[in-house]
Design an enzyme around this catalytic site. Structure first.
Site, short mmCIF file in Angstrom:
data_model
loop_
_atom_site.label_atom_id
_atom_site.label_comp_id
_atom_site.label_asym_id
_atom_site.label_seq_id
_atom_site.Cartn_x
_atom_site.Cartn_y
_atom_site.Cartn_z
CG ASN A 87 -7.61 5.32 10.70
OD1 ASN A 87 -8.43 6.15 11.04
ND2 ASN A 87 -6.73 5.53 9.75
CB SER B 105 6.41 3.58 16.50
OG SER B 105 6.26 3.97 15.17
CG LEU B 106 7.81 5.76 23.28
CD1 LEU B 106 9.12 5.02 23.12
CD2 LEU B 106 8.03 7.04 24.06
CD GLU C 69 -2.65 -1.03 2.62
OE1 GLU C 69 -3.29 -2.03 2.91
OE2 GLU C 69 -2.60 -0.01 3.33
CB CYS D 65 2.61 -3.27 16.16
SG CYS D 65 4.35 -2.85 16.02
CB CYS E 34 5.48 -5.68 9.16
SG CYS E 34 6.61 -5.02 10.41
CB CYS F 282 2.30 7.23 3.48
SG CYS F 282 2.66 5.94 4.67
CB CYS G 122 0.00 -2.65 13.01
SG CYS G 122 0.54 -2.58 11.31
CB SER H 269 7.94 6.14 11.01
OG SER H 269 7.35 5.54 12.13
CD GLU I 186 11.53 -0.67 11.90
OE1 GLU I 186 10.63 -0.32 12.66
OE2 GLU I 186 12.46 0.11 11.54
CB CYS J 39 0.03 1.11 7.40
SG CYS J 39 0.83 -0.09 8.44
S1 SF4 Z 1 3.17 -0.76 13.04
FE1 SF4 Z 1 4.87 -0.80 11.59
S2 SF4 Z 1 6.42 -2.03 12.67
FE2 SF4 Z 1 4.47 -2.48 13.70
S3 SF4 Z 1 3.67 -4.29 12.64
FE3 SF4 Z 1 2.81 -2.47 11.63
S4 SF4 Z 1 4.17 -2.09 9.89
FE4 SF4 Z 1 5.27 -3.41 11.34
#
Ligand code: SF4
Length: 336
Positions: A286, A207-208, A81, A106, A102, A95, A109, A184, A153, A327
């Site tokens: 989102n 990304s904290l 994407e 996370c 990935c 973006c 995500c 990022s 990442e 994303c």
């Molecule tokens: S937020 Fe970024 S690092 Fe975390 S799983 Fe999604 S794409 Fe990967």
């Protein structure tokens, strides 16, 4: 589109041909080599064969026309994407994704649910920007900035990401100012240290999403390896070397990380004598189903606490809610 073989295909030709070819792709934004009239006819034919320029993409526009999202398909059939954000002041930011899927999983995500398939090449990263640059050119407009905040990442694909950035930034490339390019990361300390040594003025975002390890580990499994203290120590070194400001990204998740206590805690971990060089970006969530977004009132309260502690803070404008703005959501839906 496939530029992976560009240099190989032009290898038998004088070096100025490679320069001309790159200019045709990145500056003139041609979508077929036949339009590169300064190249010999037989070379155009070979390039059409080896390095086709058509981009296979499905594009959807948000209702307010401010955001467009595309799934870009590569030669092996995999897709990523990319998003175009048209800002009210006329700037256009793209973006991009750096990996297909990935591995970091996370919890908030949609991409993390898709696991890693492979890294993208620099050419495949650049292709996502070229897609939007071609579209904008039709309206005498251009891409002004690029953020590596899509799927993947970036520091797990460091070399190709940096190669792509050099093409995006170069005057013979897309000519996008380094200060308008942001990476990022979820906090890979080796990548942060390496970036500090590059002679590039690109921006770094971390990304904290949580001010302590207990909470961050729930949201980001990578916290087991790169915890809050390690990440912030790496950022501190980065700031000391570059004197550049760093953005701290904080996803606002209702009832999870958005209380006054967490706002105070975030302020105190960032206040280590470097608070002037941090700025916090509060991101509206989102929903991907697992978590709920914070209310605007909660976000306002969180923001106020940080401001009182003299931490710069902004709330990111939420682009493209009606087109699966987070994303991985569009690709996830296609795969479902
Ligand atoms: S937020 Fe970024 S690092 Fe975390 S799983 Fe999604 S794409 Fe990967």
């Amino acid at each position: 589109m496939n530029l992976n073989n560009l240099e190989k295909t032009l290898n038998p030709y004088p070096s100025f041909r490679l320069k001309q070819a790159k200019e045709a792709v990145y500056v003139n934004l041609i979508d077929n080599w036949n339009k590169a009239s300064n190249l010999p006819k037989e070379l155009r034919g070979a390039l059409n064969q080896e390095c086709p320029l058509d981009i296979k993409a499905e594009i959807i526009e948000s209702k307010d026309k401010q955001t467009a999202k595309a799934l870009v398909y590569f030669v092996d059939g995999f897709a990523v994407e990319t998003v175009l954000m048209r800002h009210k002041d006329g700037r256009n930011t793209v973006c991009v994704s750096s990996q297909i899927g990935c591995p970091l999983a996370c919890a908030f995500c949609a991409t993390g649910e898709q696991k890693l398939t492979r890294n993208l090449s620099a050419a495949e990263i650049t292709e996502q920007v070229i897609l939007w640059a071609r579209k904008l050119k039709q309206k005498n407009n251009r891409v002004d900035g690029v953020v590596f905040m899509g799927m993947g990442e970036p520091f797990l694909n460091y070399d190709e990401v940096l190669k792509a950035i050099r093409v995006l930034n170069s005057q013979e490339g897309l000519n996008i100012g380094a200060r308008h390019i942001s990476i990022s990361t979820s906090g890979l300390t080796e990548g942060i240290a390496k970036l500090a040594k590059e002679s590039l003025q690109v921006n770094l975002a971390i990304s904290l999403h949580a001010p302590n390890n207990q909470l961050r580990a729930i949201l980001m499994p990578i916290n087991r390896k790169y915890n809050v203290e390690k990440v912030l120590a790496a950022v501190k070194n980065y700031i000391a070397e570059t004197r550049r400001r760093v953005m701290v990204e904080y996803l606002m998740l209702g009832g999870l990380n958005d209380s006054e206590k967490e706002a105070q805690e975030l302020a105190s971990v960032l206040k280590q004598g470097l608070e002037k060089l941090f700025f916090v970006n509060l991101i509206s969530y989102n929903s991907t189903g697992k978590f709920k977004p914070s209310t605007q009132a909660t976000i306002d309260r969180f923001k106020l606490i940080l401001e009182k502690e003299k931490i710069s803070v902004v709330q990111r404008f939420r682009f493209g809610r009606d087109i699966e703005g987070a994303c991985g959501q569009l690709k996830g839906r296609k795969m479902a």
